[in-house]
Write a protein that holds these residues in place. Sequence first.
Motif, PDB file in Angstrom:
ATOM      1  N   MET A   1      -6.090 -11.776  -0.872  1.00  0.00           N
ATOM      2  CA  MET A   1      -7.542 -11.717  -1.103  1.00  0.00           C
ATOM      3  C   MET A   1      -7.838 -10.464  -1.928  1.00  0.00           C
ATOM      4  N   ASP A   2      -7.825 -10.595  -3.238  1.00  0.00           N
ATOM      5  CA  ASP A   2      -7.920  -9.411  -4.093  1.00  0.00           C
ATOM      6  C   ASP A   2      -9.193  -9.438  -4.937  1.00  0.00           C
TER       7      ASP A   2
ATOM      8  N   ASN B   1     -12.098  -7.367  -4.320  1.00  0.00           N
ATOM      9  CA  ASN B   1     -13.347  -6.968  -3.649  1.00  0.00           C
ATOM     10  C   ASN B   1     -13.979  -5.757  -4.334  1.00  0.00           C
ATOM     11  N   GLY B   2     -13.131  -4.788  -4.689  1.00  0.00           N
ATOM     12  CA  GLY B   2     -13.642  -3.566  -5.305  1.00  0.00           C
ATOM     13  C   GLY B   2     -14.270  -3.842  -6.665  1.00  0.00           C
ATOM     14  N   ARG B   3     -13.597  -4.689  -7.455  1.00  0.00           N
ATOM     15  CA  ARG B   3     -14.134  -5.023  -8.777  1.00  0.00           C
ATOM     16  C   ARG B   3     -15.430  -5.817  -8.668  1.00  0.00           C
TER      17      ARG B   3
ATOM     18  N   ARG C   1     -17.587   0.052  -2.929  1.00  0.00           N
ATOM     19  CA  ARG C   1     -16.474  -0.867  -2.669  1.00  0.00           C
ATOM     20  C   ARG C   1     -16.622  -1.587  -1.338  1.00  0.00           C
TER      21      ARG C   1
ATOM     22  N   HIS D   1     -15.919  -5.581   0.189  1.00  0.00           N
ATOM     23  CA  HIS D   1     -15.126  -6.012   1.348  1.00  0.00           C
ATOM     24  C   HIS D   1     -15.997  -6.833   2.301  1.00  0.00           C
TER      25      HIS D   1
ATOM     26  N   ARG E   1      -5.090   4.559   0.237  1.00  0.00           N
ATOM     27  CA  ARG E   1      -6.462   4.611  -0.284  1.00  0.00           C
ATOM     28  C   ARG E   1      -7.218   5.783   0.347  1.00  0.00           C
TER      29      ARG E   1
HETATM   30  C1  IPE Z   1      -8.784  -6.579  -1.818  1.00  0.00           C
HETATM   31  O1  IPE Z   1      -9.683  -6.029  -2.719  1.00  0.00           O
HETATM   32  C2  IPE Z   1      -8.984  -6.038  -0.419  1.00  0.00           C
HETATM   33  C3  IPE Z   1      -7.940  -5.088   0.008  1.00  0.00           C
HETATM   34  C4  IPE Z   1      -6.907  -4.735  -0.684  1.00  0.00           C
HETATM   35  C5  IPE Z   1      -8.133  -4.487   1.311  1.00  0.00           C
HETATM   36  P1  IPE Z   1      -9.431  -4.646  -3.436  1.00  0.00           P
HETATM   37  O2  IPE Z   1     -10.043  -3.564  -2.599  1.00  0.00           O
HETATM   38  O3  IPE Z   1      -8.007  -4.453  -3.753  1.00  0.00           O
HETATM   39  O4  IPE Z   1     -10.281  -4.819  -4.751  1.00  0.00           O
HETATM   40  P2  IPE Z   1      -9.872  -4.386  -6.234  1.00  0.00           P
HETATM   41  O5  IPE Z   1      -8.514  -4.948  -6.487  1.00  0.00           O
HETATM   42  O6  IPE Z   1      -9.885  -2.896  -6.250  1.00  0.00           O
HETATM   43  O7  IPE Z   1     -10.913  -4.990  -7.093  1.00  0.00           O
END
Ligand code: IPE
Length: 241
Positions: free
Chosen positions: A17-18, A20-22, A31, A35, A69
């Motif tokens: 599940m990738d 979320n941050g973007r 961010r 999530h 992180r």
């Molecule tokens: C996935 O989204 C969730 C986790 C890894 C916990 P990201 O947080 O990696 O989102 P991006 O990849 O920075 O957009």
Amino acid sequence: MGHAPANPAPRHVAVIMDGNGRWARNRGLPRKAGHRAGAESVRQAVEACLERGVEFLTLYAFSSENWNRPPKEIDALMGLLEDFLRSKRREFKKQNVRLRTIGRTHLLPPSCREELAKAIQETAQNTGLTIILALSYGSREEITDATRRVALKIKNNELEPDAISPETIAAHLDTADFPDPDLLIRTSGELRLSNFLLWQLSYAEFFISTRNWPDFRKADFLEALEIYSRRQRRFGRVSAS
Ligand code: IPE
Ligand code: IPE
Ligand code: MG
């Protein structure tokens, strides 16, 4: 010319599940908001699995590497995980969903571990979909832990080195109770495994979506299942047609 599906519904779907941050950044949000929005996509993925008779759904929720992180983001993720578990317990019971985990979950904060233990215990008798949360999970760590357990058995004369087979290794992984995934979904367009189920994905079909996870909804999940159904899986053999 009608195309009969080549495959029945996958028994086991695994999801990275990738994005979320973007998703959040694209909206000028923190961010954490990404999530949080991702939790709704989880709900919809579960719905799709229930509808199509998928038996196992593994969700990569937090990797071994995600401990690197910023502490603030880790806290936010752990808090959301707790909220998720607390709010889902009753729904999982109603849906006949069983919850399990893989990964070094002993490293999670105590409050998270408590909620996890409750949710796992309360859903243990359910016989429908099994949701497997990969938490503090890394495939190399998992294989390392499995190797240690096998080595210990040899040391204690419970196992002969010659008796080690692929089944032996599989039986000592966190996933010992589950079949290998048939389908891997990764969102946000990234083309890598990020230390996810290296052993178990050997013959999985891949479905990569360019959508970020919070935008990957039920219709997208159903589309992935549909595309999977038309894939030809050969397992090293010669094509049937
Ligand atoms: C996935 O989204 C969730 C986790 C890894 C916990 P990201 O947080 O990696 O989102 P991006 O990849 O920075 O957009
Ligand atoms: C993989 O996503 C882990 C989860 C989805 C929980 P990451 O965002 O951590 O992976 P990389 O860093 O892009 O490879
Ligand atoms: Mg990411």
